[in-house]
Write a protein that holds these residues in place. Structure first.
Motif, short mmCIF file in Angstrom:
data_model
loop_
_atom_site.label_atom_id
_atom_site.label_comp_id
_atom_site.label_asym_id
_atom_site.label_seq_id
_atom_site.Cartn_x
_atom_site.Cartn_y
_atom_site.Cartn_z
N ASP A 180 0.86 -1.18 0.00
CA ASP A 180 0.00 0.00 0.00
C ASP A 180 0.90 1.23 0.00
OD1 ASP A 180 -2.24 1.52 -0.04
OD2 ASP A 180 -2.89 1.10 2.01
N GLY A 181 0.30 2.36 -0.33
CA GLY A 181 1.04 3.61 -0.39
C GLY A 181 0.42 4.68 0.47
N LEU A 182 1.25 5.59 0.96
CA LEU A 182 0.80 6.72 1.75
C LEU A 182 0.61 7.90 0.81
CD1 LEU A 182 0.26 7.94 4.56
CD2 LEU A 182 2.68 8.54 4.66
N ALA A 183 -0.55 8.54 0.87
CA ALA A 183 -0.88 9.62 -0.05
C ALA A 183 0.18 10.71 0.02
CB ALA A 183 -2.26 10.20 0.30
N PRO A 184 0.68 11.17 -1.14
CA PRO A 184 1.73 12.20 -1.14
C PRO A 184 1.18 13.55 -0.72
CG PRO A 184 1.02 11.74 -3.37
CD PRO A 184 0.28 10.77 -2.48
N GLN A 185 2.07 14.42 -0.28
CA GLN A 185 1.72 15.77 0.13
C GLN A 185 2.49 16.77 -0.72
OE1 GLN A 185 -0.52 16.67 2.45
NE2 GLN A 185 -1.02 14.58 3.06
N GLY A 186 1.76 17.71 -1.31
CA GLY A 186 2.42 18.79 -2.05
C GLY A 186 3.21 18.33 -3.26
N GLY A 187 2.75 17.28 -3.94
CA GLY A 187 3.45 16.83 -5.14
C GLY A 187 4.70 16.03 -4.87
N PRO A 189 7.05 12.66 -3.81
CA PRO A 189 6.90 11.23 -4.10
C PRO A 189 6.09 10.52 -3.02
CG PRO A 189 9.17 11.94 -4.46
CD PRO A 189 8.46 13.09 -3.82
N GLN A 190 5.49 9.42 -3.41
CA GLN A 190 4.60 8.66 -2.52
C GLN A 190 5.35 7.48 -1.91
OE1 GLN A 190 1.07 7.22 -4.44
NE2 GLN A 190 0.10 6.55 -2.54
N ILE A 191 5.19 7.31 -0.60
CA ILE A 191 5.82 6.19 0.10
C ILE A 191 4.99 4.93 -0.13
CG2 ILE A 191 6.50 5.27 2.34
CD1 ILE A 191 6.93 8.05 3.32
N TRP A 192 5.68 3.85 -0.54
CA TRP A 192 5.04 2.55 -0.72
C TRP A 192 5.73 1.52 0.16
CZ3 TRP A 192 0.90 0.51 -3.45
CH2 TRP A 192 0.12 1.45 -4.13
N PHE A 193 4.96 0.55 0.58
CA PHE A 193 5.40 -0.40 1.61
C PHE A 193 4.95 -1.79 1.23
CE2 PHE A 193 5.30 -2.26 5.91
CZ PHE A 193 6.48 -1.76 6.43
N ILE A 194 5.87 -2.75 1.19
CA ILE A 194 5.54 -4.16 0.91
C ILE A 194 5.88 -4.96 2.16
CG2 ILE A 194 5.92 -6.16 -0.55
CD1 ILE A 194 6.76 -4.36 -2.78
N VAL A 233 -1.23 -11.62 -3.33
CA VAL A 233 -0.91 -10.20 -3.15
C VAL A 233 -2.19 -9.50 -2.72
CG1 VAL A 233 -0.09 -8.09 -4.26
CG2 VAL A 233 0.87 -10.30 -4.94
N LEU A 234 -2.09 -8.73 -1.63
CA LEU A 234 -3.21 -7.94 -1.13
C LEU A 234 -2.91 -6.47 -1.35
CD1 LEU A 234 -5.87 -7.57 0.49
CD2 LEU A 234 -4.47 -7.60 2.57
N SER A 235 -3.80 -5.77 -2.04
CA SER A 235 -3.57 -4.35 -2.32
C SER A 235 -4.89 -3.70 -2.67
CB SER A 235 -2.58 -4.18 -3.48
OG SER A 235 -3.20 -4.50 -4.72
N ASP A 236 -4.82 -2.39 -2.88
CA ASP A 236 -5.95 -1.66 -3.43
C ASP A 236 -5.96 -1.84 -4.95
OD1 ASP A 236 -6.17 -0.88 -0.81
OD2 ASP A 236 -5.18 1.05 -1.13
N LYS A 237 -6.99 -1.30 -5.58
CA LYS A 237 -7.15 -1.51 -7.03
C LYS A 237 -6.69 -0.27 -7.79
CE LYS A 237 -10.56 -3.44 -10.23
NZ LYS A 237 -11.06 -2.41 -11.13
N GLN A 238 -5.39 0.10 -7.61
CA GLN A 238 -4.85 1.22 -8.37
C GLN A 238 -4.74 0.86 -9.84
OE1 GLN A 238 -3.69 0.38 -5.39
NE2 GLN A 238 -3.43 2.22 -4.15
N THR A 239 -4.86 1.88 -10.67
CA THR A 239 -4.90 1.66 -12.12
C THR A 239 -3.62 1.01 -12.63
OG1 THR A 239 -6.35 3.58 -12.36
CG2 THR A 239 -5.25 2.77 -14.34
#
Length: 595
Positions: A180-187, A189-194, A233-239
């Motif tokens: 899953d990823g943590l929503a980015p702030q102010g443009g 990069p987004q943190i992702w975690f496996i 794999v468990l995740s959200d349904k990102q495009t």
């Protein structure tokens, strides 16, 4: 007036020592002197006995929590020059567990800083105050040890569990991961975690500058190098994530988070509920706004002033009188008794509070809750009026009834849609005592969605919502039911999302500022997300076994990421120094001839 100093702010004379003499550094006196010898007695290549060198390495004074130690290590070598081990210098493993190479603070000091920072959410100043009773250290060095030593050590500690991960993979036939990823702030990069779900170990934690298929494929590619298969794999349904998982891990089952599917199912209902709440608030304020804006009665000369504390606090009320109002004037025969005034005031305040309720879709909708709670206030007011009539209470009841009556049909539609959502959530979360297969859950959900589509006497908005439920459910259908047939695969990604929330709350409590929390996540968030052992003793035992080479690589990795933020500083002095470095590098480039 005094003469102006010839030195300007930030400037010094030719000899700085004439202005501010350097203080003599304080000497550390060791409590004990230990020279460590290598535990290995024979050469690992030829098996012959090692001989000790006639010099010392790692000769330094180390500050520990309970003592100051003067430690050194005498290396061993193979006496045969033709042996491959003759060039090796074997050191004592016990000696290297005292302190990290290049550091004069013991591992116990580093672990105490990290433990106080993460477990007790202490600031650097608080940690420094606590440590000064045991070691000599500055507050800036406390920050350095946490960021540059403790966090990289924690990442190295995660990599020490590969054997445990291999054992679990062999036992279960493979690994189950969640990302899953943590929503980015102010443009940013987004943190992702496996994370591997069976062991709880972190496989990958880092930043993605884009969320498209090539980026996700590059992020997931190292998983193919594992010697164990990825079962699910468990995740959200990102495009971009869905095709990336299918490309990199084609034989894995891709379970989509059911919590996100419910939120997508509830999206039209949540929007309608938000609009319903706005219209309801407007109508209530029109009907009873004047009543809610009436200031509470106060003592003469204290209009608008309620309870006050401080050096000049408000006086205490009489024991028999209400704390929120003064005794009614004797000349006013129509004034309410204090008890009745208190009851009506509290009801009015409660009504005002209900207009501020916030929702949490998919199952908690603020508009419906506001309507129901206001209806309860109206019924309660009517019950009070049946026992004693008061004009203000009657005004509150009549105003609420007039405000709520136009929304009866809208509320009923929203209530029906919410009931459908609750039923779907109930189907997807069967009772633990009655485990069911994926085929059974899928058939039950399919039957219920068909029932919703054929619902009798349905209104057009509900008919559109029913079609939305069917459409969204079909889009999630292929990855919605693996969790019922695969033990250890959760239905939702809430546990990983809670790690993001807990880390954010911890950093907010530690830094005290939302802006500083965001900057910390951008600069070292991937390391802050890493789990730690449950006790300080286990953390110390794990970190002191970190290989020197692994730690050096991790610190370099940490420094490379921090380098990206060199010019993101409010300090004009630091920015100017960095500009000077860029200016020095620019002339070395090949001239273009345009100047």
């Amino acid at each position: 007036m005094g003469k102006e100093s010839p030195l300007k702010l930030g400037q010094r004379g030719q000899d700085a020592r004439e202005e501010m003499p350097m203080r003599t550094p304080k000497q550390l006196y060791a409590h004990e002197r230990i020279i460590y010898h290598p535990e290995l007695l024979t050469c690992p290549h030829c098996g012959d006995l090692l001989v000790l060198c006639n010099y010392l390495v790692w000769d330094k004074t180390v500050q520990m929590l309970d003592r100051v130690l003067s430690a050194a290590s005498r290396p061993g070598r193979c006496p045969h020059t033709i042996c491959a081990g003759s060039r090796l210098r074997l050191l004592s493993a016990e000696g290297q567990r005292i302190a990290l190479a290049g550091s004069s603070y013991g591992y116990d000091v580093v672990v105490r800083i990290g433990w106080r920072r993460q477990e007790h959410h202490a600031t650097y100043s608080e940690i420094h105050t606590e440590l000064t009773a045991q070691v000599r250290i500055s507050e800036s060095h406390v920050r350095y040890l946490y960021q540059q030593v403790s966090l990289p050590l924690l990442a190295c500690h995660e990599r020490q569990h590969s054997d445990h991960l291999a054992q679990l993979a062999k036992q279960h036939g493979g690994l189950i991961i969640a990302l899953d990823g943590l929503a980015p702030q102010g443009g940013e990069p987004q943190i992702w975690f496996i994370r591997e779900l069976t062991s709880g170990l972190t496989l990958r934690s880092g930043w993605l500058c884009q969320q498209d298929q090539p980026t996700f494929e590059a992020f997931l590619a190292p998983l193919k190098q594992l010697e164990w298969p990825i079962l699910a794999v468990l995740s959200d349904k990102q495009t971009g994530l869905v095709p990336a998982v299918a490309t990199v891990l084609p034989h894995s089952r891709h379970q989509w988070c059911q919590a996100h599917s419910l939120r997508n199912l509830a999206e039209p209902l949540a929007e309608a509920d938000a609009a319903f709440k706005g219209e309801l608030r407007h109508q209530v304020r029109q009907q009873v706004g004047a009543l809610m804006r009436q200031a509470p009665r106060t003592a003469p000369g204290q209009a608008g002033v309620l309870t006050v504390t401080g050096l000049l606090p408000s006086p205490l009320a009489e024991p028999q009188a209400s704390a929120s109002q003064s005794p009614p004037p004797i000349a006013s025969p129509t004034a309410l008794p204090p008890e009745a005034e208190e009851v009506i005031t509290q009801l009015v305040h409660h009504t005002r509070y209900l207009l501020t309720l916030k929702g949490r879709p998919p199952l908690r909708l603020a508009g419906m809750e506001t309507y129901e709670r206001l209806q309860h206030v109206a019924n309660f007011s009517l019950a009070l009026l049946a026992k004693r009539y008061e004009p203000r209470l009657a005004q509150l009841y009549q105003g609420l009834q007039s405000a709520l009556s136009p929304f009866v049909e809208t509320y009923q539609e929203l209530q029906q849609g919410a009931a459908w959502l609750r039923d779907i959530a109930y189907i997807l979360e069967p009772a633990a005592m009655q485990p069911r297969s994926a085929a059974h859950i899928a058939g039950q959900l399919r039957g219920y969605l068909d029932t919703v589509r054929r619902w009798p006497n349905i209104t057009p908005p509900l008919e559109m919502f029913g079609r939305h439920l069917d459409k969204v459910s079909r889009s999630y259908w292929s990855g919605l039911f693996y969790c019922y047939d695969m033990p250890g695969l959760p239905r939702t990604n809430n546990e990983l999302e809670s790690r993001f929330r807990d880390t954010g709350r911890r950093l907010l409590r530690t830094t005290g500022q939302k802006g500083q929390t965001q900057r910390t996540l951008q600069r070292q968030g991937a390391w802050e997300l890493l789990p730690r052992p449950p006790t300080e003793a286990k953390l110390l035992d794990g970190l002191c076994q970190t290989p020197v080479e692994d730690m050096a690589e991790e610190r370099q990795r940490f420094a490379v990421h921090r380098q990206r933020f060199r010019l993101q500083s409010r300090s004009l002095r630091q920015t100017q120094a960095q500009f000077d470095q860029l200016r020095q590098r620019w002339p070395a480039l090949q001239a273009t001839g345009t100047g």
